[in-house]
Write a protein that holds these residues in place. Structure first.
Motif, mmCIF file in Angstrom:
data_model
loop_
_atom_site.group_PDB
_atom_site.id
_atom_site.type_symbol
_atom_site.label_atom_id
_atom_site.label_comp_id
_atom_site.label_asym_id
_atom_site.label_seq_id
_atom_site.Cartn_x
_atom_site.Cartn_y
_atom_site.Cartn_z
ATOM 1 N N THR A 158 -75.561 -60.600 -82.599
ATOM 2 C CA THR A 158 -74.533 -60.864 -83.598
ATOM 3 C C THR A 158 -75.179 -61.734 -84.679
ATOM 4 O OG1 THR A 158 -73.755 -62.838 -82.437
ATOM 5 C CG2 THR A 158 -72.675 -60.737 -81.902
ATOM 6 N N ALA A 159 -74.540 -61.802 -85.841
ATOM 7 C CA ALA A 159 -75.201 -62.477 -86.952
ATOM 8 C C ALA A 159 -74.212 -63.252 -87.808
ATOM 9 C CB ALA A 159 -75.959 -61.465 -87.813
ATOM 10 N N GLN A 160 -74.751 -64.247 -88.475
ATOM 11 C CA GLN A 160 -74.045 -64.976 -89.523
ATOM 12 C C GLN A 160 -74.925 -64.982 -90.765
ATOM 13 O OE1 GLN A 160 -73.373 -68.474 -86.852
ATOM 14 N NE2 GLN A 160 -71.338 -68.474 -87.794
ATOM 15 N N LEU A 161 -74.297 -64.792 -91.918
ATOM 16 C CA LEU A 161 -75.014 -64.746 -93.180
ATOM 17 C C LEU A 161 -74.986 -66.128 -93.822
ATOM 18 C CD1 LEU A 161 -76.496 -62.932 -95.246
ATOM 19 C CD2 LEU A 161 -74.274 -62.563 -96.354
ATOM 20 N N ILE A 162 -76.176 -66.649 -94.119
ATOM 21 C CA ILE A 162 -76.309 -67.992 -94.680
ATOM 22 C C ILE A 162 -76.699 -67.892 -96.147
ATOM 23 C CG2 ILE A 162 -77.527 -70.190 -94.513
ATOM 24 C CD1 ILE A 162 -78.239 -69.355 -91.603
ATOM 25 N N ASP A 163 -75.977 -68.594 -96.983
ATOM 26 C CA ASP A 163 -76.380 -68.804 -98.369
ATOM 27 C C ASP A 163 -77.054 -70.175 -98.397
ATOM 28 O OD1 ASP A 163 -76.499 -69.597 -101.065
ATOM 29 O OD2 ASP A 163 -74.772 -68.360 -101.602
ATOM 30 N N ILE A 178 -72.046 -70.576 -94.616
ATOM 31 C CA ILE A 178 -72.350 -69.641 -93.537
ATOM 32 C C ILE A 178 -71.071 -68.901 -93.167
ATOM 33 C CG2 ILE A 178 -72.015 -71.432 -91.762
ATOM 34 C CD1 ILE A 178 -74.257 -70.037 -90.147
ATOM 35 N N LYS A 179 -71.188 -67.591 -92.967
ATOM 36 C CA LYS A 179 -70.013 -66.795 -92.604
ATOM 37 C C LYS A 179 -70.448 -65.673 -91.667
ATOM 38 C CE LYS A 179 -70.342 -63.848 -96.742
ATOM 39 N NZ LYS A 179 -69.650 -63.393 -97.978
ATOM 40 N N ASP A 180 -69.485 -65.191 -90.872
ATOM 41 C CA ASP A 180 -69.789 -64.121 -89.931
ATOM 42 C C ASP A 180 -70.247 -62.872 -90.674
ATOM 43 O OD1 ASP A 180 -69.149 -65.706 -87.795
ATOM 44 O OD2 ASP A 180 -67.079 -64.986 -87.650
ATOM 45 N N PHE A 181 -71.239 -62.205 -90.102
ATOM 46 C CA PHE A 181 -71.764 -60.959 -90.659
ATOM 47 C C PHE A 181 -71.118 -59.806 -89.906
ATOM 48 C CE2 PHE A 181 -75.223 -57.772 -91.216
ATOM 49 C CZ PHE A 181 -75.265 -57.787 -92.606
ATOM 50 N N PRO A 182 -70.632 -58.776 -90.604
ATOM 51 C CA PRO A 182 -69.816 -57.747 -89.933
ATOM 52 C C PRO A 182 -70.582 -56.813 -89.007
ATOM 53 C CG PRO A 182 -70.146 -57.197 -92.251
ATOM 54 C CD PRO A 182 -70.692 -58.579 -92.061
ATOM 55 N N GLU A 183 -71.877 -56.702 -89.150
ATOM 56 C CA GLU A 183 -72.626 -55.732 -88.362
ATOM 57 C C GLU A 183 -73.460 -56.416 -87.285
ATOM 58 O OE1 GLU A 183 -74.632 -52.603 -90.639
ATOM 59 O OE2 GLU A 183 -73.822 -53.532 -92.459
ATOM 60 N N GLU A 184 -73.659 -55.706 -86.157
ATOM 61 C CA GLU A 184 -74.627 -56.156 -85.173
ATOM 62 C C GLU A 184 -76.018 -55.719 -85.607
ATOM 63 O OE1 GLU A 184 -73.446 -54.794 -81.301
ATOM 64 O OE2 GLU A 184 -71.966 -56.410 -81.075
ATOM 65 N N LYS A 215 -78.653 -60.905 -103.202
ATOM 66 C CA LYS A 215 -78.481 -62.264 -103.690
ATOM 67 C C LYS A 215 -79.710 -63.078 -103.301
ATOM 68 C CE LYS A 215 -75.019 -65.959 -103.733
ATOM 69 N NZ LYS A 215 -73.742 -66.442 -103.152
ATOM 70 N N ASN A 216 -80.070 -64.048 -104.119
ATOM 71 C CA ASN A 216 -81.200 -64.923 -103.811
ATOM 72 C C ASN A 216 -80.921 -65.852 -102.630
ATOM 73 O OD1 ASN A 216 -83.174 -64.179 -105.648
ATOM 74 N ND2 ASN A 216 -82.441 -65.570 -107.238
ATOM 75 N N TYR A 217 -81.972 -66.201 -101.899
ATOM 76 C CA TYR A 217 -81.990 -67.287 -100.916
ATOM 77 C C TYR A 217 -80.964 -67.109 -99.798
ATOM 78 C CZ TYR A 217 -84.658 -69.134 -104.779
ATOM 79 O OH TYR A 217 -85.580 -69.266 -105.794
ATOM 80 N N GLN A 218 -80.958 -65.902 -99.249
ATOM 81 C CA GLN A 218 -80.100 -65.637 -98.098
ATOM 82 C C GLN A 218 -80.920 -65.697 -96.806
ATOM 83 O OE1 GLN A 218 -76.516 -62.805 -99.298
ATOM 84 N NE2 GLN A 218 -78.463 -61.744 -99.477
ATOM 85 N N ALA A 219 -80.205 -65.929 -95.727
ATOM 86 C CA ALA A 219 -80.811 -65.902 -94.395
ATOM 87 C C ALA A 219 -79.790 -65.366 -93.415
ATOM 88 C CB ALA A 219 -81.276 -67.289 -93.979
ATOM 89 N N LEU A 220 -80.279 -64.831 -92.324
ATOM 90 C CA LEU A 220 -79.414 -64.407 -91.224
ATOM 91 C C LEU A 220 -79.694 -65.276 -90.008
ATOM 92 C CD1 LEU A 220 -79.563 -60.492 -91.370
ATOM 93 C CD2 LEU A 220 -77.532 -61.905 -91.750
ATOM 94 N N LEU A 221 -78.642 -65.817 -89.426
ATOM 95 C CA LEU A 221 -78.738 -66.502 -88.144
ATOM 96 C C LEU A 221 -78.336 -65.512 -87.071
ATOM 97 C CD1 LEU A 221 -79.049 -69.027 -86.339
ATOM 98 C CD2 LEU A 221 -76.651 -69.554 -86.843
ATOM 99 N N LEU A 222 -79.289 -65.129 -86.235
ATOM 100 C CA LEU A 222 -79.056 -64.129 -85.191
ATOM 101 C C LEU A 222 -78.828 -64.809 -83.850
ATOM 102 C CD1 LEU A 222 -81.904 -61.566 -86.062
ATOM 103 C CD2 LEU A 222 -79.580 -61.693 -86.999
ATOM 104 N N THR A 223 -77.844 -64.288 -83.098
ATOM 105 C CA THR A 223 -77.576 -64.772 -81.747
ATOM 106 C C THR A 223 -77.665 -63.600 -80.792
ATOM 107 O OG1 THR A 223 -76.107 -66.505 -82.581
ATOM 108 C CG2 THR A 223 -75.936 -65.950 -80.244
ATOM 109 N N ARG A 224 -78.586 -63.690 -79.832
ATOM 110 C CA ARG A 224 -78.807 -62.587 -78.885
ATOM 111 C C ARG A 224 -77.579 -62.405 -78.006
ATOM 112 N NH1 ARG A 224 -83.902 -60.488 -76.453
ATOM 113 N NH2 ARG A 224 -84.983 -61.997 -77.798
ATOM 114 N N LYS A 225 -77.131 -61.165 -77.858
ATOM 115 C CA LYS A 225 -75.966 -60.871 -77.009
ATOM 116 C C LYS A 225 -76.373 -60.838 -75.534
ATOM 117 C CE LYS A 225 -72.792 -58.007 -78.180
ATOM 118 N NZ LYS A 225 -72.037 -56.794 -78.567
#
Length: 513
Positions: free
Chosen positions: A474-479, A485-491, A503-513
Motif C-alpha cells: 500500500t502507498a501514501q503520496l508525499i509532497d 501526505i495522503k493515501d495513494f489509491p493504487e497498490e 509534480k515536482n518533489y514527490q515521494a511514495l511511502l510504501l508499506t509491505r502488505k
C-alpha cells in the motif's frame, strides 16, 4: 564518595605551580583503575594555578585514580568515585554501528541530520544565544564548528579573544616544509601559551549543545586563517592537539574533524598532505574515549578511491566515517560499498544567495540533496548563506549562526520526522538497476517500509520493477515541498504500472502488505 554519571565528565582538580610555562614545563597524567583495567589520561593546565584531569567513565561501579607528574605537588595524588547509571536522556557518545550507520553507546539509534555554523562561538553573546535557540526550534542533531577562529568572506572581523597569548601579525604565504612552521618574523602569537578562558568558553557552548541533544563536530584545523594557526608547525600542532583533546574528550557529544578542506591547506602552503597521518595518529592516541574522527576534502572526491593522489586514504584505522564535500549525490552507494564506513556528505552546497557557487543553491536543491543522500544510505548536512545586501552586517548562518532565513530547514525537519514516525532508525538503500538510476529509494531496517523519491522527475506512468517479486505494497503520496501526505489509491508491485500526478518533489511511502 564522589559520584559521576555514566558518560558524563569526571574532573580531578589539583593546585600546582604558576611559574615558568605551565603548559609545557609541567606534565600531568592520571591512571584510572576499574576492575583490573587501566586507562591513562593526559591532564592540562586551566590557568590560575589549577591543573585538571578529565575522564568520561563508561563502566558503572567504583573507579580509583592516581596521578603521575614531573611536579611533586601533582604527583601520586589519588581519588576515587562511583560511576552511577546514565539517567534519562543520556545515551552516551555516538559510535559507528553496523559498519555504515551510527548509534549512541547505549544502543539507541542515531541518524545525523547536521548543519554548519563554523564560527558561531566567536560571535556576540546575543548571536550565540540565538544560534542555540534556532537549533532548539529545529531538528538538527549535529553542528560543524571550528575550534580556531575563521577569516573568510563575510567573516573578516577579529575575534574578541584568541586561543594563544600574543597579538595578530601579518602572515606570509610561506612555511618550512620540514617543520610545517611559519618564519619566526611572521609569528605574532606564542603557540606554547594557551588562553584558558578561550577554551572554557568553547566548553560551555559544547555543553549547551549537548543539553539540546546536538553533537559538536569540532574542526581541529582549517585553511581560512590570517593569524598563523594553520602554520604553527608539527611541534605546536601536537601541543595543541594534546591540549584540546585533554580538555574536550570527556564531553560525550564531541566528534573530531581533523580538518576542513585538508587538501586546500596543502595547496595554499599551510600543511603538506603527509601531515595528516601524524595528526590522525595523534588524535587516536590522545583520546581515551575514542570519539568519531573524520577528515574533510576540498577537491572533488574521486569516483574510485584509487584514482587521485590527493584523496585521503579513508581506510586509515583512525578515520571512523567519511566527511565529504560534493554535490554528486549519486556516488553514495559506491562509497558505502568501497569503504564500508558511514558516508556523511557534510557539504552538498548551501541554500543561499551569495556570489559563490557553493552558497547559491535553492531551498528546493538543499532539500533534494537530503532526500537523495539519506535514501541512498548516507547522511547529509545543511547549510545556509543568505545575505540581505552586499557587505552585510547581518549574521550568516554558515559562518556566524544566529537565525535561519531560508526554507529548506522546514522540509528537512519534516523528512527527519517522517523517517522517525515510520521506523527508519537507519536507511537501507535499495538497488534500482535498469531504468531507475534517477530515483532514490531506501528501506526501513525491518523491510516493511520503503520511500521512493522522485525529486524533479515527473513520470505520469511508473513501474517499480526493482521491488521484490512477491511483494505488494500500500502507498501514501508525499509532497516533500508542501510537507503533506495522503493515501495513494493504487497498490504497488513490481509488475504493474501505476499513475502518478505530474509534480515536482514527490515521494511514495510504501508499506509491505
Amino acid at each position: 564518595m564522589k559520584t559521576c554519571e555514566q558518560w558524563k565528565v569526571y574532573e580531578f582538580t589539583l593546585n600546582g605551580p604558576t611559574s615558568g610555562n605551565p603548559f609545557t614545563d609541567v606534565t600531568l597524567f592520571a591512571t584510572f583503575f576499574f576492575n583490573n583495567h587501566t586507562t591513562r589520561v593526559r591532564g592540562f593546565y586551566d590557568g590560575n594555578g589549577q591543573y585538571k584531569v578529565r575522564f568520561m567513565p563508561e563502566e558503572i561501579g567504583k573507579w580509583t585514580v592516581t596521578t603521575d607528574s614531573n611536579v611533586s605537588e601533582l604527583n601520586h595524588q589519588t581519588d576515587e568515585f562511583e560511576c552511577t547509571p546514565a539517567e534519562k536522556g543520556n545515551h552516551g557518545p555516538v559510535r559507528v554501528a553496523g559498519q555504515t550507520h551510527f548509534a549512541y553507546a547505549d544502543g539507541t539509534p542515531y541518524m545525523p541530520f547536521g548543519t554548519t555554523a563554523y564560527a558561531w562561538c566567536f560571535q556576540s553573546p546575543e548571536t550565540q544565544q540565538q544560534t542555540l535557540q534556532t537549533l532548539k526550534e529545529n531538528k538538527f542533531n549535529k553542528i560543524r564548528m571550528l575550534i580556531f577562529p575563521k577569516s573568510y568572506s563575510y567573516n573578516t572581523a577579529q575575534p574578541k579573544m584568541y586561543p594563544y597569548e600574543g597579538a595578530p601579525k601579518k602572515v606570509s604565504d610561506t612555511f618550512d616544509s620540514t617543520t610545517w612552521m611559519l618564519k619566526p618574523e611572521d609569528i605574532g602569537f606564542d603557540f606554547s601559551k594557551f588562553i584558558p578562558e578561550y577554551f572554557q568558553h568553547l566548553e560551555k557552548q559544547i555543553q549547551a549543545l549537548d543539553n539540546l541533544g546536538v553533537e559538536a563536530d569540532l574542526i581541529l584545523f582549517h585553511p581560512y586563517d590570517s593569524w598563523g594557526f594553520a602554520r604553527m608547525g608539527k611541534k605546536f600542532d601536537q601541543l595543541y592537539l594534546q591540549y584540546v583533546i585533554a580538555r574536550f574528550a570527556s564531553l560525550k557529544n564531541v566528534w573530531w574533524a581533523l580538518s576542513n578542506e585538508y587538501d586546500l591547506m596543502a595547496l595554499v602552503g599551510q600543511k603538506p598532505l603527509e601531515a595528516w597521518d601524524f595528526i590522525g595518529k595523534t588524535v587516536q592516541r590522545e583520546d581515551p574515549s575514542a570519539h568519531l574522527v573524520s577528515i574533510h576534502n576540498f577537491y572533488d572526491p574521486p569516483q574510485h578511491k584509487d584514482t587521485t593522489k590527493n584523496w585521503y586514504d579513508q581506510t586509515k584505522p583512525w578515520i571512523t566515517h567519511l566527511s565529504i564535500q560534493t554535490d554528486n549525490v549519486f556516488l553514495v552507494p559506491k562509497w558505502l560499498d568501497e569503504y564500508d564506513k558511514p558516508i556523511v556528505v557534510d557539504e552538498c552546497r548551501y541554500e543561499g544567495n551569495i556570489e559563490f557557487g557553493f552558497g547559491d543553491n535553492t531551498a528546493e536543491g538543499m532539500m533534494d540533496n537530503f532526500y537523495r543522500i539519506v535514501l541512498r544510505g548516507g547522511y547529509a548536512t545543511h547549510g545556509e548563506t543568505y545575505i540581505d545586501k552586499p557587505n552585510t552586517k547581518r549574521p550568516i548562518w554558515w559562518a556566524h549562526g544566529g537565525k535561519l532565513y531560508g526554507e529548506s530547514q522546514k522540509r528537512i525537519n519534516y523528512f527527519k520526522q517522517l523517517l522517525e514516525d515510520n521506523g527508519f532508525n537507519y536507511v537501507i538503500p535499495m538497488a534500482t538497476e535498469g531504468g531507475h538510476w534517477e530515483l532514490a529509494v531506501g528501506e526501513s531496517p525491518n523491510g516493511q517500509k520503503a520511500i521512493v523519491y522522485f525529486g524533479e522527475n515527473q513520470p505520469e506512468f511508473e513501474l517499480l520493477d526493482f521491488l521484490d517479486d512477491d511483494a505488494t505494497y500500500t502507498a501514501q503520496l508525499i509532497d516533500t515541498w508542501n510537507m503533506t501526505i495522503k493515501d495513494f489509491p493504487e497498490e504497488i508491485n513490481n509488475k504493474d504500472y501505476f499513475h502518478l500526478p505530474r509534480k515536482n518533489y514527490q515521494a511514495l511511502l510504501l508499506t509491505r502488505k
